[in-house]
Scaffold this motif. Structure first.
Motif, mmCIF file in Angstrom:
data_model
loop_
_atom_site.group_PDB
_atom_site.id
_atom_site.type_symbol
_atom_site.label_atom_id
_atom_site.label_comp_id
_atom_site.label_asym_id
_atom_site.label_seq_id
_atom_site.Cartn_x
_atom_site.Cartn_y
_atom_site.Cartn_z
ATOM 1 N N PHE A 25 0.897 -1.114 0.038
ATOM 2 C CA PHE A 25 -0.082 -0.029 0.073
ATOM 3 C C PHE A 25 0.840 1.185 0.013
ATOM 4 C CE2 PHE A 25 0.491 -0.872 4.548
ATOM 5 C CZ PHE A 25 0.685 0.231 5.047
ATOM 6 N N TRP A 26 2.098 0.974 0.066
ATOM 7 C CA TRP A 26 2.825 2.390 0.303
ATOM 8 C C TRP A 26 4.511 1.944 -0.074
ATOM 9 C CZ3 TRP A 26 5.169 5.084 5.056
ATOM 10 C CH2 TRP A 26 5.657 6.055 4.564
ATOM 11 N N LYS A 27 5.304 2.754 -0.449
ATOM 12 C CA LYS A 27 6.810 2.777 -0.719
ATOM 13 C C LYS A 27 7.323 3.982 -0.303
ATOM 14 C CE LYS A 27 7.907 1.125 -4.752
ATOM 15 N NZ LYS A 27 8.356 0.506 -6.112
ATOM 16 N N MET A 41 15.140 2.874 7.689
ATOM 17 C CA MET A 41 14.419 1.827 6.910
ATOM 18 C C MET A 41 14.416 1.914 5.520
ATOM 19 S SD MET A 41 10.910 1.562 9.782
ATOM 20 C CE MET A 41 10.026 0.634 8.693
ATOM 21 N N PRO A 42 15.780 2.029 4.914
ATOM 22 C CA PRO A 42 15.931 2.010 3.363
ATOM 23 C C PRO A 42 15.067 1.020 2.675
ATOM 24 C CG PRO A 42 17.945 1.549 4.511
ATOM 25 C CD PRO A 42 16.967 1.567 5.623
ATOM 26 N N TYR A 43 14.596 1.298 1.399
ATOM 27 C CA TYR A 43 13.511 0.563 0.600
ATOM 28 C C TYR A 43 12.545 0.223 1.090
ATOM 29 C CZ TYR A 43 18.475 1.316 -1.768
ATOM 30 O OH TYR A 43 19.588 1.823 -2.272
ATOM 31 N N SER A 44 11.850 0.707 1.786
ATOM 32 C CA SER A 44 10.597 0.189 2.674
ATOM 33 C C SER A 44 9.391 0.049 1.598
ATOM 34 C CB SER A 44 10.143 1.288 3.592
ATOM 35 O OG SER A 44 11.017 1.106 4.784
ATOM 36 N N VAL A 45 8.916 -1.234 1.844
ATOM 37 C CA VAL A 45 7.785 -1.552 1.047
ATOM 38 C C VAL A 45 6.575 -1.902 2.076
ATOM 39 C CG1 VAL A 45 6.619 -3.016 -0.705
ATOM 40 C CG2 VAL A 45 9.035 -2.218 -0.887
ATOM 41 N N PHE A 46 5.796 -1.069 2.331
ATOM 42 C CA PHE A 46 4.703 -1.283 3.464
ATOM 43 C C PHE A 46 3.799 -2.177 2.924
ATOM 44 C CE2 PHE A 46 7.062 2.202 4.885
ATOM 45 C CZ PHE A 46 7.181 1.983 6.122
ATOM 46 N N PHE A 47 3.233 -3.428 3.596
ATOM 47 C CA PHE A 47 2.355 -4.394 3.262
ATOM 48 C C PHE A 47 1.212 -4.636 4.194
ATOM 49 C CE2 PHE A 47 5.965 -6.642 4.954
ATOM 50 C CZ PHE A 47 5.453 -7.468 5.971
ATOM 51 N N ASN A 48 1.361 -4.238 5.749
ATOM 52 C CA ASN A 48 0.646 -4.679 6.690
ATOM 53 C C ASN A 48 0.629 -3.662 7.707
ATOM 54 O OD1 ASN A 48 -1.402 -6.053 8.240
ATOM 55 N ND2 ASN A 48 0.446 -7.518 9.349
ATOM 56 N N GLY A 49 -0.285 -2.674 7.640
ATOM 57 C CA GLY A 49 -0.159 -1.459 8.690
ATOM 58 C C GLY A 49 1.289 -0.855 8.732
ATOM 59 N N GLY A 50 2.068 -1.277 9.831
ATOM 60 C CA GLY A 50 3.288 -0.617 9.831
ATOM 61 C C GLY A 50 4.324 -1.496 9.380
ATOM 62 N N TYR A 77 12.082 -3.522 -3.694
ATOM 63 C CA TYR A 77 11.399 -2.151 -3.658
ATOM 64 C C TYR A 77 11.353 -1.727 -5.327
ATOM 65 C CZ TYR A 77 11.066 2.959 -3.164
ATOM 66 O OH TYR A 77 10.624 4.405 -3.420
ATOM 67 N N ASN A 78 12.193 -2.130 -6.316
ATOM 68 C CA ASN A 78 12.033 -1.666 -7.899
ATOM 69 C C ASN A 78 11.122 -2.493 -8.327
ATOM 70 O OD1 ASN A 78 14.169 0.278 -7.397
ATOM 71 N ND2 ASN A 78 15.865 -1.298 -7.751
ATOM 72 N N ALA A 79 10.897 -3.649 -7.978
ATOM 73 C CA ALA A 79 9.927 -4.629 -8.505
ATOM 74 C C ALA A 79 8.537 -4.407 -8.138
ATOM 75 C CB ALA A 79 10.285 -6.039 -8.435
ATOM 76 N N LEU A 80 8.287 -4.140 -6.868
ATOM 77 C CA LEU A 80 6.794 -4.314 -6.188
ATOM 78 C C LEU A 80 6.310 -2.809 -6.421
ATOM 79 C CD1 LEU A 80 7.600 -6.189 -2.963
ATOM 80 C CD2 LEU A 80 6.322 -6.838 -4.883
ATOM 81 N N GLN A 81 5.055 -2.816 -6.969
ATOM 82 C CA GLN A 81 4.486 -1.571 -6.757
ATOM 83 C C GLN A 81 3.051 -1.882 -6.010
ATOM 84 O OE1 GLN A 81 5.655 0.627 -8.935
ATOM 85 N NE2 GLN A 81 7.366 -0.678 -9.562
ATOM 86 N N VAL A 82 2.720 -0.360 -5.656
ATOM 87 C CA VAL A 82 1.520 -0.384 -4.803
ATOM 88 C C VAL A 82 0.533 -1.190 -5.451
ATOM 89 C CG1 VAL A 82 -0.399 1.387 -3.963
ATOM 90 C CG2 VAL A 82 2.196 1.963 -3.780
ATOM 91 N N GLY A 83 -0.142 -2.067 -4.685
ATOM 92 C CA GLY A 83 -1.494 -2.711 -5.153
ATOM 93 C C GLY A 83 -0.964 -4.152 -5.349
ATOM 94 N N ASP A 84 0.398 -4.485 -5.617
ATOM 95 C CA ASP A 84 0.940 -5.661 -5.882
ATOM 96 C C ASP A 84 0.633 -6.588 -4.500
ATOM 97 O OD1 ASP A 84 1.671 -5.209 -8.219
ATOM 98 O OD2 ASP A 84 3.834 -5.230 -7.692
ATOM 99 N N VAL A 85 0.377 -7.918 -4.800
ATOM 100 C CA VAL A 85 -0.015 -9.044 -3.641
ATOM 101 C C VAL A 85 1.469 -9.497 -3.326
ATOM 102 C CG1 VAL A 85 -1.010 -11.149 -3.137
ATOM 103 C CG2 VAL A 85 -2.260 -9.475 -4.442
ATOM 104 N N VAL A 86 1.712 -9.539 -1.883
ATOM 105 C CA VAL A 86 2.767 -10.191 -1.401
ATOM 106 C C VAL A 86 2.631 -11.202 -0.396
ATOM 107 C CG1 VAL A 86 4.485 -8.027 -1.723
ATOM 108 C CG2 VAL A 86 3.149 -8.202 0.480
#
Length: 90
Positions: A25-27, A41-50, A77-86
């Motif tokens: 939901f956020w990068k 927290m470099p290259y953060s890819v947020f997926f579950n709240g915090g 970080y480079n491959a995942l986009q907002v909305g992608d499933v992890v």
């Protein structure tokens, strides 16, 4: 699976990383924690709240995030986009 598995460490016993399927939901490339004393927290890819995948120590458990090597964090970080499933699997 498009990349992985990779070396990682999740949350400590008092703050485990929740396993499951989530949506990105956020990068933030140069994120700093507002909760943990401005910790980097470099290259953060947020997926579950915090919770986020990010570069961090593979020796010290997190407070719920998934610590990755710099290389793995950059790739995610480079491959995942907002909305992608992890998926987080223990």
């Amino acid at each position: 699976v498009s990349y992985g598995p990779v070396p990682a460490i999740g949350g400590k016993s008092g703050a485990p990383t929740d396993p499951g399927t989530f949506t990105v939901f956020w990068k933030h490339l140069h994120h700093r924690s507002t909760i943990f004393h401005n910790a980097p927290m470099p290259y953060s890819v947020f997926f579950n709240g915090g919770d986020a995948f990010h570069e961090g120590s593979l020796r010290v458990p997190s407070a719920g995030c998934v610590h990755l090597t710099r290389s793995a964090a950059q790739t995610f970080y480079n491959a995942l986009q907002v909305g992608d499933v992890v998926q987080v699997v223990r």
